[in-house]
Design a protein around this motif. Sequence first.
Motif, short mmCIF file in Angstrom:
data_model
loop_
_atom_site.label_atom_id
_atom_site.label_comp_id
_atom_site.label_asym_id
_atom_site.label_seq_id
_atom_site.Cartn_x
_atom_site.Cartn_y
_atom_site.Cartn_z
N VAL A 1 2.53 -44.21 -2.86
CA VAL A 1 2.69 -43.46 -1.62
C VAL A 1 2.14 -44.30 -0.45
O VAL A 1 1.97 -45.51 -0.56
N ARG B 1 4.92 -47.05 0.28
CA ARG B 1 6.17 -46.32 0.05
C ARG B 1 7.03 -46.32 1.32
O ARG B 1 8.26 -46.32 1.24
N ARG B 2 6.39 -46.35 2.47
CA ARG B 2 7.13 -46.41 3.73
C ARG B 2 7.61 -47.83 4.03
O ARG B 2 8.26 -48.06 5.03
N TRP C 1 4.27 -35.98 -0.83
CA TRP C 1 4.81 -35.87 0.54
C TRP C 1 3.71 -36.13 1.57
O TRP C 1 3.90 -36.92 2.50
N THR D 1 2.48 -39.75 1.76
CA THR D 1 3.50 -40.75 2.08
C THR D 1 3.68 -40.88 3.58
O THR D 1 3.63 -41.96 4.14
N SER E 1 11.72 -41.99 2.66
CA SER E 1 10.30 -42.31 2.83
C SER E 1 10.09 -43.37 3.91
O SER E 1 9.10 -43.35 4.63
#
Length: 570
Positions: free
Chosen positions: A183, A187-188, A259, A262, A298
């Motif tokens: 995350v 993840r971004r 969520w 992230t 993401s």
Amino acid sequence: MTNKKVAAVLNETAQLIELTGGNPFRARAFSGAARTIRDLEESLQAYVDDEALQEIDGIGEGLAAQIGDLFARGSFDLRDDLLNAVPPGLLDVLRINGLGTKRVRTLWDELDITSLDDLEAAATSNQIQTISGFGAKTESNILENLRKLRRYDAQRRYADVYAPAHTLRDVLAESTNAPVALVGAFRRQVPTLKQLTLVTTADTPDVVDALADAGYDDVEAARDAHPPYVTNTVDAALPDGFPVVIYTVSDNVFGTAVWHHTGSADYREAFNDTYGPVPEVADENTLFADTNAPSHPSELREAVWTDALDTLSASEALITVEDLRGTIHNHTTASDGAHSLRSMAEAARERGLSYIGICDHSQSLTVASGLTPDEVRAQFEAIDALNAEYAEQDASFRIFKGIESDILKDGSLDYEDDLLAAFDLVVASVHSGFTMTEAEATERIIRAVSHPATTVLGHPTGRLLLVREGYPINHRAVIDACAEHNVAIELNANPYRLDLDWTHVRYAIEQGVLISINPDAHATDELDNVRWGVAAARKGGLTAEHCLNAKPLEAFTAWLTTRSSVAHAA
């Protein structure tokens, strides 16, 4: 800027001069000045303010001017030129304790080592000890010092963390038999990271045992306070010392925790304002469904997208590596590349691509063996011959005659107009003259973009991530100029560059400017750098429709032909 910092930059410049085969007396002048400044009791800033640098032994007029530039903008012209003359990752290799410039040059020449990853791979496979003058002990020391260096570094490039991050996730998942998600900024797909964050439903003791058994360092469980949805926290480190945080959570909130950890704080706030409070759910997809929100990719869960939450592209609509049909900006042994024209073309074909642009450096960049006009014409003949060979094989593949033309200080392009017009494509890039103000640098680039021959604006700011800031430009003004003159903008996919920065991709799309994801490959394996460019492009919301080199060969050829005829008619 401290005396120590100035001394470090001057010493680095001396090393770069030696690495590039420069004047040894000049290198000694820089290293001598570095020693003097490092030992100076007074602050160098006072000498700069009083314009008295030449009162210091060993600092003449030239060095005084360069130190003045260093205080004014963080670098100076000679250093910028030298940085452009070597692979970006070679600077990291120079930082290894016990490796002087001669040994680094030998490693570069003998094993094509141009990054810490290359060095570690060579050391762990016992390749270094095969070189004359390097024994097993030296190789062992290099590996040990490399890992120490990495342990102390505060940040990592996304590309450097990618493989060990997935290894860690797999270790945890297999050892605990529990869901594990990467995350946070990773993840971004943020270009540089400060830590790696994971979320799992595994019990905390199982996480600790799994990490310890796998040999991870600094494993420590349980903080006094925990962030939202987290039962416990485990700290650890990757083998190179990069910090890892693992959140253990309950099964019923795993989706919500993934969520929450992230998206950026601004994204989460905007989401709550738009769709209401998020439910506690086991699956992230359920969270989006229960709030009647689109399933936001993401990569786009950033502050810059908070005004468009309902219109974000679906993850499957964003650009992928498989969407790319060609590779445009690549170098060969004609300038500073490691592989021949044929080798680069064959490597592109092996990757299923339909075309390659050969864009060696132009003549003004002498430190990178830029091509003279005669050398350009010779390369044209070689490309024609190879294209004819491919045509005989009925191969749907083409090599385009390109050049990475230097944008000179006045904004003009390297070479005369008649030669520039002979290229199929021109990538216009800045490699020198980093001292300009934002207004001056912007005007310089806009003039280059307005030249009829310019096809693509290359690495718009010249930045090197975690090494050097780019030169300042008004990105919107530059993008507007590209839109006016139908010039594409490069997102340079070298993980040290990722320039154009992803934050400006959205505006370029809105203005109708195509983005070209270019590997800037100087060797065949560097063609695969497009994966990092694609990751950055996805953060900007790029789709295949707005990517220049996602066009099939026929469409790309047509675009070049139409663009050229319109530009020259104007």
